[in-house]
Design a protein around this motif. Structure first.
Motif, PDB file in Angstrom:
ATOM      1  N   SER A  13     -10.987  -4.376 -10.646  1.00 57.99           N
ATOM      2  CA  SER A  13     -11.673  -4.283  -9.357  1.00 57.99           C
ATOM      3  C   SER A  13     -11.270  -3.005  -8.628  1.00 57.99           C
ATOM      4  O   SER A  13     -10.101  -2.654  -8.572  1.00 57.99           O
ATOM      5  CB  SER A  13     -11.318  -5.485  -8.481  1.00 57.99           C
ATOM      6  N   THR A  14     -12.257  -2.327  -8.087  1.00 55.85           N
ATOM      7  CA  THR A  14     -11.969  -1.162  -7.250  1.00 55.85           C
ATOM      8  C   THR A  14     -12.036  -1.539  -5.784  1.00 55.85           C
ATOM      9  O   THR A  14     -11.760  -0.719  -4.928  1.00 55.85           O
ATOM     10  CB  THR A  14     -12.966  -0.018  -7.526  1.00 55.85           C
ATOM     11  N   MET A  15     -12.421  -2.790  -5.495  1.00 60.53           N
ATOM     12  CA  MET A  15     -12.540  -3.212  -4.108  1.00 60.53           C
ATOM     13  C   MET A  15     -11.262  -3.918  -3.665  1.00 60.53           C
ATOM     14  O   MET A  15     -11.223  -5.122  -3.461  1.00 60.53           O
ATOM     15  CB  MET A  15     -13.769  -4.096  -3.911  1.00 60.53           C
ATOM     16  N   THR A  16     -10.213  -3.154  -3.542  1.00 61.16           N
ATOM     17  CA  THR A  16      -8.955  -3.665  -3.030  1.00 61.16           C
ATOM     18  C   THR A  16      -9.050  -3.742  -1.509  1.00 61.16           C
ATOM     19  O   THR A  16      -9.982  -3.216  -0.896  1.00 61.16           O
ATOM     20  CB  THR A  16      -7.812  -2.720  -3.421  1.00 61.16           C
ATOM     21  N   ALA A  17      -8.080  -4.379  -0.891  1.00 62.01           N
ATOM     22  CA  ALA A  17      -8.047  -4.447   0.574  1.00 62.01           C
ATOM     23  C   ALA A  17      -7.964  -3.038   1.164  1.00 62.01           C
ATOM     24  O   ALA A  17      -8.587  -2.752   2.193  1.00 62.01           O
ATOM     25  CB  ALA A  17      -6.876  -5.297   1.035  1.00 62.01           C
ATOM     26  N   THR A  18      -7.228  -2.156   0.507  1.00 69.61           N
ATOM     27  CA  THR A  18      -7.107  -0.776   0.988  1.00 69.61           C
ATOM     28  C   THR A  18      -8.462  -0.082   0.958  1.00 69.61           C
ATOM     29  O   THR A  18      -8.852   0.587   1.929  1.00 69.61           O
ATOM     30  CB  THR A  18      -6.071   0.000   0.147  1.00 69.61           C
TER      31      THR A  18
END
Length: 151
Positions: A13-18
């Motif tokens: 996943s590239t959709m981390t919280a950051t």
């Protein structure tokens, strides 16, 4: 035919919280920032259909333009100059905590916040910012927990 080691695995996943935090901050504050820079009184002032302020004098217009330029420049920095997103998460935590309190104040306690005379919605527009601010603050806390491992 298929790599047996990859079957049943989720793609990385590239959709981390950051990433969510930086993208969310850029989307919200670049839009708001550009409109503040260009025409704060027209976009968000007393005559606006989306009035955030029921009063705005020349000093408010001046300050809105300064703030709008700052907002846009800073929140777009991960995408324009390569500012590390993990660094932005550390920078954003203080404003995001205080924005939550300030948005509550603007929503419920100030007399100079909407709805304006020409309001499309008969509610104080700052109310709409409360769930946005809460989401950004939650992503910010989670991004700090990631510790910069997933820039």
């Amino acid at each position: 035919f298929f790599d047996q080691n990859l079957i049943g695995q989720k793609p990385p996943s590239t959709m981390t919280a950051t990433n969510n935090l930086c993208l969310g901050m850029a989307a919200v504050y670049t839009f708001f920032g550009v409109t503040l820079f260009v025409a704060p009184d027209v976009c968000w002032g007393p005559e606006s259909p989306l009035s955030y302020w029921t009063e705005m004098d020349t000093s408010g217009v001046w300050f809105g333009r300064c703030l709008g330029l700052w907002m846009s420049t800073v929140t777009m920095s991960p995408y324009t100059i390569g500012m590390p997103k993990s660094l932005m998460a550390r920078l954003y935590i203080v404003p995001n905590v205080f924005f939550m309190f300030l948005f509550v104040q603007a929503s419920f306690f100030l007399e100079t916040t909407g709805p304006g005379r020409n309001a499309v919605l008969p509610v104080n527009m700052w109310w709409t910012q409360l769930p946005v601010a809460a989401t950004l603050l939650a992503w910010n806390v989670k991004a700090l927990q990631e510790g910069g491992k997933k820039d």
